[in-house]
Scaffold this motif. Structure first.
Motif, PDB file in Angstrom:
ATOM      1  N   GLY A 130      35.424  57.938  -6.236  1.00  0.00           N
ATOM      2  CA  GLY A 130      36.499  56.963  -6.360  1.00  0.00           C
ATOM      3  C   GLY A 130      36.100  55.618  -5.809  1.00  0.00           C
ATOM      4  N   ALA A 131      35.334  55.622  -4.672  1.00  0.00           N
ATOM      5  CA  ALA A 131      34.895  54.361  -4.070  1.00  0.00           C
ATOM      6  C   ALA A 131      33.964  53.626  -5.004  1.00  0.00           C
ATOM      7  CB  ALA A 131      34.201  54.636  -2.742  1.00  0.00           C
ATOM      8  N   SER A 132      33.109  54.369  -5.743  1.00  0.00           N
ATOM      9  CA  SER A 132      32.182  53.753  -6.685  1.00  0.00           C
ATOM     10  C   SER A 132      32.935  53.103  -7.830  1.00  0.00           C
ATOM     11  CB  SER A 132      31.212  54.814  -7.229  1.00  0.00           C
ATOM     12  OG  SER A 132      30.379  54.254  -8.205  1.00  0.00           O
ATOM     13  N   ASP A 133      33.961  53.831  -8.368  1.00  0.00           N
ATOM     14  CA  ASP A 133      34.740  53.293  -9.465  1.00  0.00           C
ATOM     15  C   ASP A 133      35.531  52.068  -9.024  1.00  0.00           C
ATOM     16  OD1 ASP A 133      35.570  56.565 -10.854  1.00  0.00           O
ATOM     17  OD2 ASP A 133      33.803  55.304 -11.083  1.00  0.00           O
ATOM     18  N   GLU A 134      35.956  52.073  -7.758  1.00  0.00           N
ATOM     19  CA  GLU A 134      36.789  50.996  -7.245  1.00  0.00           C
ATOM     20  C   GLU A 134      36.058  49.662  -7.269  1.00  0.00           C
ATOM     21  OE1 GLU A 134      39.448  49.943  -3.267  1.00  0.00           O
ATOM     22  OE2 GLU A 134      38.232  51.760  -3.362  1.00  0.00           O
ATOM     23  N   SER A 135      34.715  49.672  -7.124  1.00  0.00           N
ATOM     24  CA  SER A 135      33.961  48.428  -7.092  1.00  0.00           C
ATOM     25  C   SER A 135      33.977  47.720  -8.436  1.00  0.00           C
ATOM     26  CB  SER A 135      32.519  48.701  -6.660  1.00  0.00           C
ATOM     27  OG  SER A 135      31.858  49.505  -7.616  1.00  0.00           O
ATOM     28  N   ALA A 136      34.293  48.445  -9.526  1.00  0.00           N
ATOM     29  CA  ALA A 136      34.376  47.843 -10.850  1.00  0.00           C
ATOM     30  C   ALA A 136      35.832  47.626 -11.243  1.00  0.00           C
ATOM     31  CB  ALA A 136      33.661  48.723 -11.870  1.00  0.00           C
ATOM     32  N   SER A 137      36.699  47.510 -10.263  1.00  0.00           N
ATOM     33  CA  SER A 137      38.102  47.239 -10.520  1.00  0.00           C
ATOM     34  C   SER A 137      38.564  46.118  -9.590  1.00  0.00           C
ATOM     35  CB  SER A 137      38.942  48.496 -10.302  1.00  0.00           C
ATOM     36  OG  SER A 137      38.885  48.886  -8.940  1.00  0.00           O
ATOM     37  N   GLY A 138      39.774  45.641  -9.835  1.00  0.00           N
ATOM     38  CA  GLY A 138      40.295  44.552  -9.031  1.00  0.00           C
ATOM     39  C   GLY A 138      40.139  43.226  -9.753  1.00  0.00           C
ATOM     40  N   SER A 139      40.215  42.140  -9.021  1.00  0.00           N
ATOM     41  CA  SER A 139      40.127  40.816  -9.653  1.00  0.00           C
ATOM     42  C   SER A 139      39.347  39.855  -8.764  1.00  0.00           C
ATOM     43  CB  SER A 139      41.525  40.257  -9.922  1.00  0.00           C
ATOM     44  OG  SER A 139      42.227  40.063  -8.711  1.00  0.00           O
TER      45      SER A 139
ATOM     46  N   LYS B 211      30.064  41.581  -5.968  1.00  0.00           N
ATOM     47  CA  LYS B 211      28.696  42.109  -5.917  1.00  0.00           C
ATOM     48  C   LYS B 211      28.363  42.860  -7.197  1.00  0.00           C
ATOM     49  CE  LYS B 211      25.466  44.916  -3.227  1.00  0.00           C
ATOM     50  NZ  LYS B 211      24.846  45.468  -4.450  1.00  0.00           N
ATOM     51  N   THR B 212      29.300  43.680  -7.673  1.00  0.00           N
ATOM     52  CA  THR B 212      29.062  44.442  -8.898  1.00  0.00           C
ATOM     53  C   THR B 212      28.817  43.507 -10.077  1.00  0.00           C
ATOM     54  OG1 THR B 212      30.509  46.197  -8.070  1.00  0.00           O
ATOM     55  CG2 THR B 212      29.987  46.241 -10.406  1.00  0.00           C
ATOM     56  N   PHE B 213      29.597  42.438 -10.164  1.00  0.00           N
ATOM     57  CA  PHE B 213      29.436  41.495 -11.273  1.00  0.00           C
ATOM     58  C   PHE B 213      28.125  40.711 -11.159  1.00  0.00           C
ATOM     59  CE2 PHE B 213      30.383  37.314 -13.330  1.00  0.00           C
ATOM     60  CZ  PHE B 213      30.381  37.783 -14.640  1.00  0.00           C
ATOM     61  N   LEU B 214      27.756  40.299  -9.948  1.00  0.00           N
ATOM     62  CA  LEU B 214      26.484  39.595  -9.768  1.00  0.00           C
ATOM     63  C   LEU B 214      25.303  40.508 -10.104  1.00  0.00           C
ATOM     64  CD1 LEU B 214      27.269  37.610  -6.505  1.00  0.00           C
ATOM     65  CD2 LEU B 214      26.776  36.617  -8.749  1.00  0.00           C
TER      66      LEU B 214
END
Length: 322
Positions: A56-65, A282-285
């Protein structure tokens, strides 16, 4: 006789007591064994919960705004990458705004945006706490002077380019073009595109007054619609024939000549974060530096991978071979 009966009864009683003791021991072992099995199952269940939590923590990094602002020269690339990223990660929301490199650096240092894009090193901008920002060199962009197709030239010497932008040359006929007055289209002082063009196209000379626009898209539109107009744009904006990119001293404005160091006007495309990038930023960069973007989307959008450069520059503008 009575004595024999008593002995037999005593023996039977001892045997019965032994059998009861054995049964009690067996039941205790079984219960202990069952207790141990239950503990193992509980432990396994606990491990399963921990694994699900990590996932869940891994998926969370690709969510939010997150919000990104800054360089308009970088906007086409970052906006296209954000759109592609969000299509692959529907729980993520990435807003990409322009406004110029100075705006991006100011806003990321103030914490009002998550990523600040810039055509220049943070050290080059006054009032920016460069030591607090982390630099991510996403790409390289080439820039050149752009003119209205009706001016009648497609190559200019660097000396004449400086004379045009400082107002010493005011009509295209002085350079062998049409008899048309020159209209200058500039970017504001906060623009990284302006800083790059001034530093490496005009050797630091200050442009004369003219039309000033915040956005490279608007600059392109004005040049295309205004007779005699000249401005400057990143290579990524030369997607049609509405404006003409100028060669400089006979060197064509293209990726290969930037990579070799022959064409002088280029800059790193910096994405700055305030401290180390975390979470969705970080995920986007990381995504921007992935092969999917660096070898696919990036060249498609008119940018150059920094890994392909044969030369490099520091914050003082010194260019050296790699």
């Amino acid at each position: 006789m009575k004595k024999t009966k008593l002995l037999s009864f005593a023996a039977l009683l001892i045997l019965l007591i032994g059998m009861l003791a054995a049964c009690g021991s067996s039941n205790g072992e079984e219960q202990e064994s069952n207790g141990s099995n239950e503990t193992d199952q509980e432990r396994d269940a606990g491990q399963g919960s921990e694994s699900e939590s990590d996932e869940g923590a891994s998926d969370e990094s690709a969510s939010g705004s997150i919000t990104i602002s800054g360089s308009s020269a970088m906007q086409p690339l970052v906006a296209a990458a954000a759109e592609q990223f969000m299509s692959e990660n529907p729980e993520a929301d990435i807003q990409v705004n322009a406004g110029g490199s100075g705006t991006g650096l100011s806003e990321v240092s103030e914490g009002t945006v998550d990523i600040g894009n810039s055509d220049v090193f943070a050290e080059e901008k006054d009032g920016i706490p460069a030591d607090e920002l982390v630099d991510h060199k996403v790409a390289v962009v080439g820039m050149t002077a752009a003119v209205n197709p009706g001016v009648g030239i497609d190559d200019i010497s660097k000396e004449d380019l400086k004379k045009v932008f400082t107002g010493e040359i005011t009509n295209w006929s002085e350079l062998g073009g049409e008899d048309v007055d020159i209209t200058l289209v500039n970017r504001p002082d906060s623009s990284g595109t302006r800083a790059t063009f001034v530093n490496f196209g005009l050797d630091g000379e200050t442009p004369a007054e003219g039309v000033t626009e915040d956005s490279s898209n608007t600059v392109k539109q004005i040049i295309s619609e205004t007779e005699g107009a000249i401005g400057y744009l990143a290579f990524s904006y030369f997607t049609d024939d509405s404006v003409t990119p100028l060669s400089i001293d006979g060197v064509e404005a293209n990726d290969e000549n930037v990579q070799s160091g022959e064409f002088p006007i280029w800059a790193y495309q910096h994405s700055y974060t305030n401290g180390e990038a975390e979470g969705l930023a970080k995920t986007f960069l990381d995504y921007l530096m992935s092969d999917e973007v660096q070898t696919g989307l990036l060249p498609e959008q008119g940018y150059i991978a920094s890994t392909k450069m044969q030369v490099e520059r520091d914050a003082e503008g010194n260019q050296t071979d790699k």
